[in-house]
Design a protein around this motif. Structure first.
Motif, PDB file in Angstrom:
ATOM      1  N   ALA A 106       0.850  -1.111   0.083  1.00  0.00           N
ATOM      2  CA  ALA A 106       0.027  -0.063  -0.082  1.00  0.00           C
ATOM      3  C   ALA A 106       0.832   1.145   0.098  1.00  0.00           C
ATOM      4  CB  ALA A 106      -1.048   0.045   1.215  1.00  0.00           C
ATOM      5  N   ASP A 107       0.514   2.424  -0.802  1.00  0.00           N
ATOM      6  CA  ASP A 107       1.520   3.446  -1.010  1.00  0.00           C
ATOM      7  C   ASP A 107       0.527   4.811  -0.448  1.00  0.00           C
ATOM      8  OD1 ASP A 107       3.738   2.502  -2.984  1.00  0.00           O
ATOM      9  OD2 ASP A 107       1.777   1.526  -3.411  1.00  0.00           O
ATOM     10  N   ALA A 108       1.244   5.862  -0.255  1.00  0.00           N
ATOM     11  CA  ALA A 108       0.625   6.918   0.251  1.00  0.00           C
ATOM     12  C   ALA A 108       1.624   8.120  -0.233  1.00  0.00           C
ATOM     13  CB  ALA A 108       0.072   7.218   1.575  1.00  0.00           C
ATOM     14  N   GLU A 109       0.991   9.481  -0.567  1.00  0.00           N
ATOM     15  CA  GLU A 109       1.649  10.481  -1.011  1.00  0.00           C
ATOM     16  C   GLU A 109       1.131  11.535   0.193  1.00  0.00           C
ATOM     17  OE1 GLU A 109       1.878  11.300  -5.003  1.00  0.00           O
ATOM     18  OE2 GLU A 109       2.597   9.844  -5.598  1.00  0.00           O
ATOM     19  N   PHE A 110       2.061  12.419   0.346  1.00  0.00           N
ATOM     20  CA  PHE A 110       1.706  13.562   1.497  1.00  0.00           C
ATOM     21  C   PHE A 110       1.661  14.769   0.866  1.00  0.00           C
ATOM     22  CE2 PHE A 110       4.387  10.349   4.097  1.00  0.00           C
ATOM     23  CZ  PHE A 110       3.217   9.657   4.491  1.00  0.00           C
ATOM     24  N   ASP A 111       0.417  15.418   1.205  1.00  0.00           N
ATOM     25  CA  ASP A 111       0.458  16.866   0.760  1.00  0.00           C
ATOM     26  C   ASP A 111       1.615  17.786   1.238  1.00  0.00           C
ATOM     27  OD1 ASP A 111      -2.010  16.070  -0.486  1.00  0.00           O
ATOM     28  OD2 ASP A 111      -3.335  16.654   1.090  1.00  0.00           O
ATOM     29  N   HIS A 112       1.821  17.613   2.374  1.00  0.00           N
ATOM     30  CA  HIS A 112       3.001  18.411   3.087  1.00  0.00           C
ATOM     31  C   HIS A 112       4.037  17.438   3.611  1.00  0.00           C
ATOM     32  CE1 HIS A 112       0.408  21.818   2.893  1.00  0.00           C
ATOM     33  NE2 HIS A 112      -0.687  21.228   3.501  1.00  0.00           N
ATOM     34  N   PRO A 113       5.226  17.561   3.464  1.00  0.00           N
ATOM     35  CA  PRO A 113       6.384  17.053   3.943  1.00  0.00           C
ATOM     36  C   PRO A 113       6.143  16.583   5.489  1.00  0.00           C
ATOM     37  CG  PRO A 113       7.206  18.595   2.562  1.00  0.00           C
ATOM     38  CD  PRO A 113       5.982  18.852   2.787  1.00  0.00           C
ATOM     39  N   VAL A 114       6.483  15.603   5.736  1.00  0.00           N
ATOM     40  CA  VAL A 114       6.399  14.937   7.086  1.00  0.00           C
ATOM     41  C   VAL A 114       7.789  14.679   7.799  1.00  0.00           C
ATOM     42  CG1 VAL A 114       5.673  12.901   8.535  1.00  0.00           C
ATOM     43  CG2 VAL A 114       4.246  13.722   6.800  1.00  0.00           C
ATOM     44  N   THR A 115       7.992  15.256   9.135  1.00  0.00           N
ATOM     45  CA  THR A 115       9.269  15.233   9.420  1.00  0.00           C
ATOM     46  C   THR A 115       9.092  14.742  10.961  1.00  0.00           C
ATOM     47  OG1 THR A 115       8.896  17.634  10.599  1.00  0.00           O
ATOM     48  CG2 THR A 115      10.192  17.241   8.314  1.00  0.00           C
ATOM     49  N   GLN A 116       7.793  14.450  11.422  1.00  0.00           N
ATOM     50  CA  GLN A 116       7.861  14.044  12.754  1.00  0.00           C
ATOM     51  C   GLN A 116       7.179  12.695  12.898  1.00  0.00           C
ATOM     52  OE1 GLN A 116       9.096  15.461  15.603  1.00  0.00           O
ATOM     53  NE2 GLN A 116       9.718  17.161  14.340  1.00  0.00           N
ATOM     54  N   PRO A 117       7.489  11.829  13.883  1.00  0.00           N
ATOM     55  CA  PRO A 117       6.663  10.619  13.957  1.00  0.00           C
ATOM     56  C   PRO A 117       5.587  10.628  14.332  1.00  0.00           C
ATOM     57  CG  PRO A 117       8.948  10.318  14.989  1.00  0.00           C
ATOM     58  CD  PRO A 117       8.601  11.930  14.727  1.00  0.00           C
ATOM     59  N   ALA A 118       4.949  11.548  15.047  1.00  0.00           N
ATOM     60  CA  ALA A 118       3.618  11.539  15.252  1.00  0.00           C
ATOM     61  C   ALA A 118       2.809  12.094  14.221  1.00  0.00           C
ATOM     62  CB  ALA A 118       3.361  12.831  16.352  1.00  0.00           C
ATOM     63  N   LEU A 119       3.411  12.387  12.838  1.00  0.00           N
ATOM     64  CA  LEU A 119       2.618  12.701  11.886  1.00  0.00           C
ATOM     65  C   LEU A 119       2.720  11.566  10.727  1.00  0.00           C
ATOM     66  CD1 LEU A 119       3.855  16.329  11.201  1.00  0.00           C
ATOM     67  CD2 LEU A 119       1.605  15.562  12.261  1.00  0.00           C
ATOM     68  N   LEU A 120       3.959  10.539  10.991  1.00  0.00           N
ATOM     69  CA  LEU A 120       4.073   9.700  10.088  1.00  0.00           C
ATOM     70  C   LEU A 120       3.161   8.373  10.415  1.00  0.00           C
ATOM     71  CD1 LEU A 120       5.360   8.582   7.411  1.00  0.00           C
ATOM     72  CD2 LEU A 120       7.568   8.169   8.725  1.00  0.00           C
ATOM     73  N   PHE A 121       3.321   8.080  11.765  1.00  0.00           N
ATOM     74  CA  PHE A 121       2.801   6.839  12.407  1.00  0.00           C
ATOM     75  C   PHE A 121       1.161   6.678  11.969  1.00  0.00           C
ATOM     76  CE2 PHE A 121       5.894   6.201  15.879  1.00  0.00           C
ATOM     77  CZ  PHE A 121       7.237   6.159  15.128  1.00  0.00           C
ATOM     78  N   PRO A 122       0.508   7.525  11.933  1.00  0.00           N
ATOM     79  CA  PRO A 122      -1.063   7.360  11.626  1.00  0.00           C
ATOM     80  C   PRO A 122      -0.990   7.002  10.229  1.00  0.00           C
ATOM     81  CG  PRO A 122      -0.873   9.539  13.008  1.00  0.00           C
ATOM     82  CD  PRO A 122       0.532   8.915  12.696  1.00  0.00           C
TER      83      PRO A 122
END
Length: 383
Positions: free
Chosen positions: A233-249
């Motif tokens: 499964a793949d995903a692209e982010f609208d805004h760059p992610v730098t923190q685990p709290a944002l990437l983990f979900p």
């Protein structure tokens, strides 16, 4: 101005003592590793060899000469997934890849520098040559982590230095090399003057096979490799992610999507891919202790892997989850081990201290004779 010579056509990659390598790499073992088959040593790591362990030695003797060794029975399921992981690394070098057996593979159209990097990563030996036979022999003589380059003019000098015992590593009858040495042929080059009739008359089918090895004809092309099935499964982010709290979900959602595609399968291998803002890739993966389809467990493992991929100066713009090492779901024992950790530890303790003692029943429902319907073989920690 002359163009640089083209690299040899074939590359052979060999992982020595593959059963021990599979456990050593996947369990990240720091101690010497000895893998048993029944009461004898089937494979061991180089560190165990330096302490006196040898293939074929009795396990109790191996424990005496190397008391710090981790002793494990052969685990075909673990070896299969570890080989899948190694092939994934090799497939990144070339689409022309032919696995021969776990621990042995041949490639075509490989860059020598890329091959050297892969050999170093895998702890493998590798050789490049214009004939598959020379590449296979070269892989047996190369040092771990290095590539032996055999151009056409290098083959004869190589064979003059190569002892006949080298053919033991290619699955020849162990007595063949000894008999050849006793007959006055200590090196492979000494055999080049013998005809196929000479070798066949003296050694039968093994002699004919040896002649074919030393006089290779036109090798067939290496086919395109078909990677094992996986769920992703793949995903692209609208805004760059730098923190685990944002990437983990996001990872939890990707794991859920990939796990829904498993159906009746369980996975044993988890890989997290990320793409950084500058376009560079990042990857982290591991082989799981047991096969599973539990999204919660897989999510926790994905979080651990992703933590290693994040950094203060690294922004992630895309992520991918891959579930590999797929196999049919076993009976409830796997889920029992996950719910009751003490049971799993107790069984693994028996495996560690008494390798080969636990046995499992293997059923052959349509066997012709009743006595052939059930056989017992040594169980592995993953059974």
């Amino acid at each position: 101005m002359h163009a640089p010579p083209a690299p040899p056509r074939f590359a052979t990659v060999r992982i020595p003592d593959f059963p021990a390598w599979a456990f050593f790499r996947t369990a990240r073992a720091a101690a010497p590793v000895v893998v048993s088959r029944g009461a004898h040593v089937a494979a061991c790591t180089a560190r165990a060899r330096r302490q006196g362990v040898a293939v074929g030695m009795r396990i109790d003797r191996a424990r005496e000469v190397c008391p710090t060794a981790i002793i494990r029975p052969r685990d075909p399921a673990l070896e299969s997934v570890a080989w899948e992981q190694a092939l994934d690394r090799l497939h990144g070098l070339s689409p022309f890849l032919e696995p021969e057996k776990p621990g042995w593979a041949t490639l075509a159209k490989v860059d020598p520098d890329d091959l050297a990097a892969a050999a170093n990563d895998l702890g493998a030996t590798a050789a490049l040559a214009n004939a598959r036979a020379w590449a296979r022999l070269g892989a047996l003589r190369a040092a771990p982590g290095h590539v032996l380059l055999l151009s056409d003019k290098d083959v004869r000098p190589f064979l003059r230095r190569a002892p006949v015992a080298l053919i033991d590593g290619l699955g020849f009858d162990p007595s063949l090399a000894e008999r050849l040495a006793l007959l006055g042929f200590p090196h492979l080059a000494d055999l080049l003057g013998l005809t196929k009739r000479h070798l066949a008359a003296q050694f039968g089918a093994e002699g004919r096979r040896l002649y074919t090895l030393l006089h290779p004809g036109r090798d067939p092309a290496i086919p395109l490799f078909r990677p094992p099935a996986l769920r992703a499964a793949d995903a692209e982010f609208d805004h760059p992610v730098t923190q685990p709290a944002l990437l983990f979900p996001a990872l939890a959602s990707l794991v859920q999507q990939a796990a829904e595609g498993l159906g009746a399968l369980h996975c044993r291998r988890l890989v997290v891919h990320v793409t950084y803002g500058d376009g560079a890739p990042g990857v982290a993966g591991r082989i799981l202790p047991t096969s599973t389809a539990d999204p919660a467990y897989l999510t926790r493992q994905a979080h651990v892997l992703a933590t290693d991929l994040l950094g203060p100066d690294r922004d992630v713009v895309a992520a991918r989850i891959e579930l590999g090492g797929l196999r049919p779901a076993a009976v409830a024992q796997g889920s029992l081990f996950q719910r009751r950790r003490a049971v799993a530890l107790a069984v693994r303790g028996v495996h560690r201290h008494f390798p080969g003692a636990l046995r499992r029943a293997v059923l052959t429902p349509h066997a012709l004779f009743p006595e052939d319907r059930v056989r017992y073989e040594a169980a592995t920690p993953d059974d």
